[in-house]
Design a protein around this motif. Structure first.
Motif, PDB file in Angstrom:
ATOM      1  N   LEU A 106      -3.814  20.803  49.529  1.00  0.00           N
ATOM      2  CA  LEU A 106      -4.054  20.167  50.822  1.00  0.00           C
ATOM      3  C   LEU A 106      -3.301  18.844  50.930  1.00  0.00           C
ATOM      4  N   ARG A 107      -3.264  18.077  49.862  1.00  0.00           N
ATOM      5  CA  ARG A 107      -2.519  16.809  49.870  1.00  0.00           C
ATOM      6  C   ARG A 107      -1.053  17.059  50.226  1.00  0.00           C
ATOM      7  N   THR A 108      -0.453  18.031  49.562  1.00  0.00           N
ATOM      8  CA  THR A 108       0.967  18.326  49.793  1.00  0.00           C
ATOM      9  C   THR A 108       1.202  18.786  51.223  1.00  0.00           C
ATOM     10  N   ARG A 109       0.349  19.711  51.721  1.00  0.00           N
ATOM     11  CA  ARG A 109       0.540  20.264  53.054  1.00  0.00           C
ATOM     12  C   ARG A 109       0.341  19.190  54.130  1.00  0.00           C
ATOM     13  N   VAL A 110      -0.621  18.294  53.944  1.00  0.00           N
ATOM     14  CA  VAL A 110      -0.885  17.255  54.940  1.00  0.00           C
ATOM     15  C   VAL A 110       0.276  16.265  55.022  1.00  0.00           C
ATOM     16  N   LYS A 111       0.877  15.909  53.859  1.00  0.00           N
ATOM     17  CA  LYS A 111       2.032  15.006  53.862  1.00  0.00           C
ATOM     18  C   LYS A 111       3.205  15.626  54.599  1.00  0.00           C
TER      19      LYS A 111
ATOM     20  N   LEU B 174       3.005  17.975  56.860  1.00  0.00           N
ATOM     21  CA  LEU B 174       2.647  18.209  58.260  1.00  0.00           C
ATOM     22  C   LEU B 174       2.807  16.945  59.090  1.00  0.00           C
ATOM     23  N   GLY B 175       2.489  15.789  58.533  1.00  0.00           N
ATOM     24  CA  GLY B 175       2.618  14.543  59.299  1.00  0.00           C
ATOM     25  C   GLY B 175       1.488  14.434  60.313  1.00  0.00           C
ATOM     26  N   THR B 176       1.867  14.499  61.575  1.00  0.00           N
ATOM     27  CA  THR B 176       0.872  14.419  62.642  1.00  0.00           C
ATOM     28  C   THR B 176      -0.055  15.623  62.564  1.00  0.00           C
ATOM     29  N   ARG B 177      -1.370  15.359  62.680  1.00  0.00           N
ATOM     30  CA  ARG B 177      -2.339  16.441  62.491  1.00  0.00           C
ATOM     31  C   ARG B 177      -3.222  16.561  63.731  1.00  0.00           C
ATOM     32  N   THR B 178      -3.058  17.628  64.442  1.00  0.00           N
ATOM     33  CA  THR B 178      -3.963  17.931  65.558  1.00  0.00           C
ATOM     34  C   THR B 178      -5.127  18.756  65.024  1.00  0.00           C
ATOM     35  N   PRO B 179      -6.246  18.808  65.739  1.00  0.00           N
ATOM     36  CA  PRO B 179      -7.380  19.619  65.271  1.00  0.00           C
ATOM     37  C   PRO B 179      -7.013  21.087  65.051  1.00  0.00           C
ATOM     38  N   GLU B 180      -6.174  21.641  65.924  1.00  0.00           N
ATOM     39  CA  GLU B 180      -5.778  23.046  65.772  1.00  0.00           C
ATOM     40  C   GLU B 180      -4.950  23.243  64.513  1.00  0.00           C
ATOM     41  N   GLU B 181      -4.038  22.297  64.250  1.00  0.00           N
ATOM     42  CA  GLU B 181      -3.200  22.419  63.057  1.00  0.00           C
ATOM     43  C   GLU B 181      -4.025  22.278  61.784  1.00  0.00           C
ATOM     44  N   LEU B 182      -5.000  21.350  61.798  1.00  0.00           N
ATOM     45  CA  LEU B 182      -5.843  21.168  60.620  1.00  0.00           C
ATOM     46  C   LEU B 182      -6.696  22.416  60.350  1.00  0.00           C
ATOM     47  N   ARG B 183      -7.214  23.011  61.410  1.00  0.00           N
ATOM     48  CA  ARG B 183      -8.031  24.198  61.219  1.00  0.00           C
ATOM     49  C   ARG B 183      -7.192  25.344  60.666  1.00  0.00           C
ATOM     50  N   ALA B 184      -6.017  25.527  61.198  1.00  0.00           N
ATOM     51  CA  ALA B 184      -5.142  26.602  60.709  1.00  0.00           C
ATOM     52  C   ALA B 184      -4.753  26.355  59.253  1.00  0.00           C
ATOM     53  N   LEU B 185      -4.477  25.075  58.920  1.00  0.00           N
ATOM     54  CA  LEU B 185      -4.113  24.723  57.552  1.00  0.00           C
ATOM     55  C   LEU B 185      -5.273  24.999  56.595  1.00  0.00           C
ATOM     56  N   LEU B 186      -6.467  24.546  56.956  1.00  0.00           N
ATOM     57  CA  LEU B 186      -7.625  24.744  56.087  1.00  0.00           C
ATOM     58  C   LEU B 186      -7.960  26.226  55.944  1.00  0.00           C
TER      59      LEU B 186
ATOM     60  N   GLU C 237      -5.932  28.796  56.135  1.00  0.00           N
ATOM     61  CA  GLU C 237      -4.932  29.449  55.282  1.00  0.00           C
ATOM     62  C   GLU C 237      -5.176  29.147  53.805  1.00  0.00           C
ATOM     63  N   GLU C 238      -5.483  27.892  53.488  1.00  0.00           N
ATOM     64  CA  GLU C 238      -5.678  27.516  52.097  1.00  0.00           C
ATOM     65  C   GLU C 238      -6.973  28.129  51.519  1.00  0.00           C
ATOM     66  N   LEU C 239      -8.048  28.186  52.324  1.00  0.00           N
ATOM     67  CA  LEU C 239      -9.293  28.773  51.840  1.00  0.00           C
ATOM     68  C   LEU C 239      -9.157  30.285  51.617  1.00  0.00           C
TER      69      LEU C 239
ATOM     70  N   GLY D  44      -8.687  34.693  47.817  1.00  0.00           N
ATOM     71  CA  GLY D  44      -7.905  35.852  47.374  1.00  0.00           C
ATOM     72  C   GLY D  44      -7.855  36.923  48.433  1.00  0.00           C
ATOM     73  N   LYS D  45      -6.785  36.932  49.191  1.00  0.00           N
ATOM     74  CA  LYS D  45      -6.682  37.903  50.285  1.00  0.00           C
ATOM     75  C   LYS D  45      -6.078  39.224  49.842  1.00  0.00           C
ATOM     76  N   ASP D  46      -5.503  39.274  48.651  1.00  0.00           N
ATOM     77  CA  ASP D  46      -4.838  40.496  48.192  1.00  0.00           C
ATOM     78  C   ASP D  46      -5.702  41.335  47.250  1.00  0.00           C
ATOM     79  N   SER D  47      -6.927  40.913  46.981  1.00  0.00           N
ATOM     80  CA  SER D  47      -7.789  41.665  46.058  1.00  0.00           C
ATOM     81  C   SER D  47      -8.274  42.955  46.706  1.00  0.00           C
ATOM     82  N   ASP D  48      -8.437  43.983  45.881  1.00  0.00           N
ATOM     83  CA  ASP D  48      -8.968  45.251  46.355  1.00  0.00           C
ATOM     84  C   ASP D  48     -10.498  45.157  46.383  1.00  0.00           C
TER      85      ASP D  48
END
Length: 411
Positions: free
Chosen positions: A167-172, A174-186, A188-190, A195-199
Motif C-alpha cells: 500500500l505504501r508503494t502504490r499510494v506514493k 498514485l499521488g493524488t488520491r480520490t475516494p474512488e481510487e483509494l477504494r479500487a486500490l484497497l 485490489e490489494e485485499l 488469493g484470487k487464483d486459488s481453487d
C-alpha cells in the motif's frame, strides 16, 4: 322354781332371736341388689379470657341451638363425567406422510445476497482502512494505525506487513488520491492478499471409483453437524445427489440432527448405534453411496479436542477405513471464525493428522474479524471454500474473494 322359769325365758328369747336372724337372711337373698346410679356432674364452664372491665364479672352463658335448628351443609354435586375424547381417524397414507422435500436456494451469487451479514467486519476492517488511507498526509503514525487495524482484524503479522508495504508503494505512485481510487486500490490489494487464483471448488462430482467422499472435521462446538447439513443443501442446490454418514456417535442426538437435515433435501442418512464405531459407520455410508450411485457422500465426524492424541488418532483411522473403498476427495476443516488465533492452533494440529483440503469458516456474521480468512489460509496453505454467515438453512455460501472484499469495504 325361780331358776327354772328364768332358764325358760332365756331360751325363748334366744330362739326368737335366732328365728329373726334366719328370716332376715332369707329376705336378703330374695331381693335384687340395688344398682348404683351414675353420678352426673355438670360440665365445668369453659373459662373465658376476661375482657376490659370484666375481671370480676361471672362468665355469661352463650345461647345454644338444638339439632333441629342447625343447618346441615348441602351435599356436593356429583362431578360431571368427562367427555370422551374425540377420535380422529387418520388415513393410512396420511399417517405415513414423509416431510416435504425443500428446494434449497441456489448457490450462485449467494455470498452477494448475504453481504449485509458482514456489516460488523466491514466496520472494523474495510471502513477503518479506507478512513485512514483517505487522510491528507499519510505519516508514520498513520501507517502504524493501518497496521494496528489489520492486526486487530486477525489478518496476522506477516500478511499485515506485506499488505502495508504494498500500500505504501502504490499510494506514493498514485499521488493524488480520490475516494474512488483509494477504494479500487484497497480492493485490489485485499483480493490479492486473500488469493484470487486459488481453487475453491468443493470436489463433489462422482468419478470412476465411486461417489466423491467428503470428510467434515473440527473441534467440539464449531457447528460441524449443522455445517454438514447445510453443505448437503448446497450440493443438492447444485444438482448433486447426496448420502449422509452420521459418524458422530459420541454426541447425543447428533445422528438425529443430521438425519433431519437430510430429510429436508431428500438425502438418506446412514447411522449406527450411539457410541458405535465411527469408522464402521463411515465405511457403511460410502458402501451405500456406491450401491445407490450417488454423486457425493458427506461424513460428519465426532468433535474432538485438538489436544487429545487418542481422539486425533481415531480421526486418522476413520480416513484410512474409508479409503478402502477409494480416495477421500475432500477433508473440510470447520473453524469458528470468532476464535481468532486459537482457531489457527486447532487448524495446525488437524493438518498433522489428516490432509486438510479446504476450510469452512462459520459465524462470520457475529463478532468475527474478516482478516481470519487471510490468516488461516496462510497458516495451512489451503483455501477457504465455504463461509457461514448466519443461522438460516441457506446461510452457507461458497467463498468468493471479490464479493467478500466488496462486502468488507462497502460500495
Amino acid at each position: 322354781m325361780e331358776y327354772v322359769i328364768l332358764a325358760v325365758v332365756i331360751a325363748v328369747i334366744a330362739v326368737g332371736a335366732i328365728a329373726g336372724l334366719v328370716v332376715s337372711g332369707r329376705r336378703r337373698q330374695q331381693l335384687p341388689p340395688k344398682s348404683q346410679a351414675p353420678v352426673i356432674t355438670a360440665p365445668k364452664p369453659t373459662p373465658q379470657e376476661p375482657q376490659v372491665g370484666e375481671e370480676s364479672a361471672p362468665p355469661t352463658e352463650e345461647p345454644r341451638r338444638t339439632v333441629e335448628e342447625v343447618e346441615l351443609p348441602a351435599e356436593p354435586e356429583a362431578p360431571e363425567a368427562p367427555e370422551a375424547p374425540e377420535v380422529v381417524e387418520v388415513e393410512p397414507a396420511e399417517a405415513e406422510a414423509v416431510p416435504a422435500v425443500e428446494v434449497p436456494e441456489p448457490t450462485a451469487g449467494r455470498l452477494v445476497r448475504l453481504r449485509s451479514r458482514l456489516s460488523r467486519s466491514q466496520n472494523s476492517l474495510g471502513k477503518g482502512l479506507l478512513s485512514l488511507l483517505s487522510r491528507e498526509h499519510l505519516d508514520e503514525d498513520t501507517w502504524e494505525e493501518i497496521e494496528d487495524t489489520l492486526l486487530t482484524a486477525d489478518v496476522g503479522v506477516a500478511p499485515t506487513q506485506e499488505l502495508v508495504e504494498r500500500l505504501r508503494t502504490r499510494v506514493k505512485v498514485l499521488g493524488t488520491r480520490t475516494p474512488e481510487e483509494l477504494r479500487a486500490l484497497l480492493r485490489e490489494e485485499l483480493v490479492e492478499l486473500i488469493g484470487k487464483d486459488s481453487d475453491r471448488t468443493v470436489r463433489s462430482t462422482k468419478h470412476e471409483e465411486g461417489p466423491a467422499v467428503v470428510l467434515v472435521v473440527g473441534v467440539n462446538g464449531v457447528g460441524k453437524t449443522t455445517t454438514t447439513g447445510k453443505l448437503a443443501r448446497v450440493l443438492v442446490a447444485d444438482g448433486r445427489s447426496v448420502v449422509l454418514g452420521a459418524a458422530d456417535t459420541f454426541r447425543a442426538a447428533a445422528a438425529d440432527q443430521l438425519q433431519t437435515w437430510g430429510e429436508r433435501v431428500g438425502a438418506r442418512t446412514v447411522r449406527g448405534p450411539e457410541g458405535g464405531d465411527p469408522a464402521s459407520i463411515a465405511f457403511d455410508a460410502v458402501k451405500e453411496g456406491i450401491a445407490e450411485g450417488v454423486d457425493t457422500v458427506l461424513i460428519d465426524t465426532a468433535g474432538r479436542l485438538h489436544t487429545k492424541t487418542g481422539l486425533m488418532d481415531e480421526l486418522g483411522k476413520v480416513k484410512r477405513v474409508v479409503e478402502k473403498h477409494g480416495p477421500v476427495d475432500e477433508v473440510l476443516l470447520v473453524l469458528d471464525a470468532t476464535t481468532g488465533q486459537n482457531g489457527l492452533i486447532q487448524a495446525r494440529v488437524f493438518a498433522e493428522v489428516v490432509d486438510i483440503t479446504g476450510i469452512v469458516l462459520t459465524k462470520l456474521d457475529g463478532t468475527a474479524k474478516g482478516g481470519i480468512v487471510v490468516a488461516v489460509q496462510r497458516e495451512l496453505g489451503v483455501p477457504v471454500k465455504l463461509i457461514g454467515l448466519g443461522e438460516g438453512a441457506d446461510d452457507l455460501a461458497p467463498f468468493e474473494p471479490g464479493a467478500f472484499v466488496d462486502a468488507l469495504i462497502g460500495d
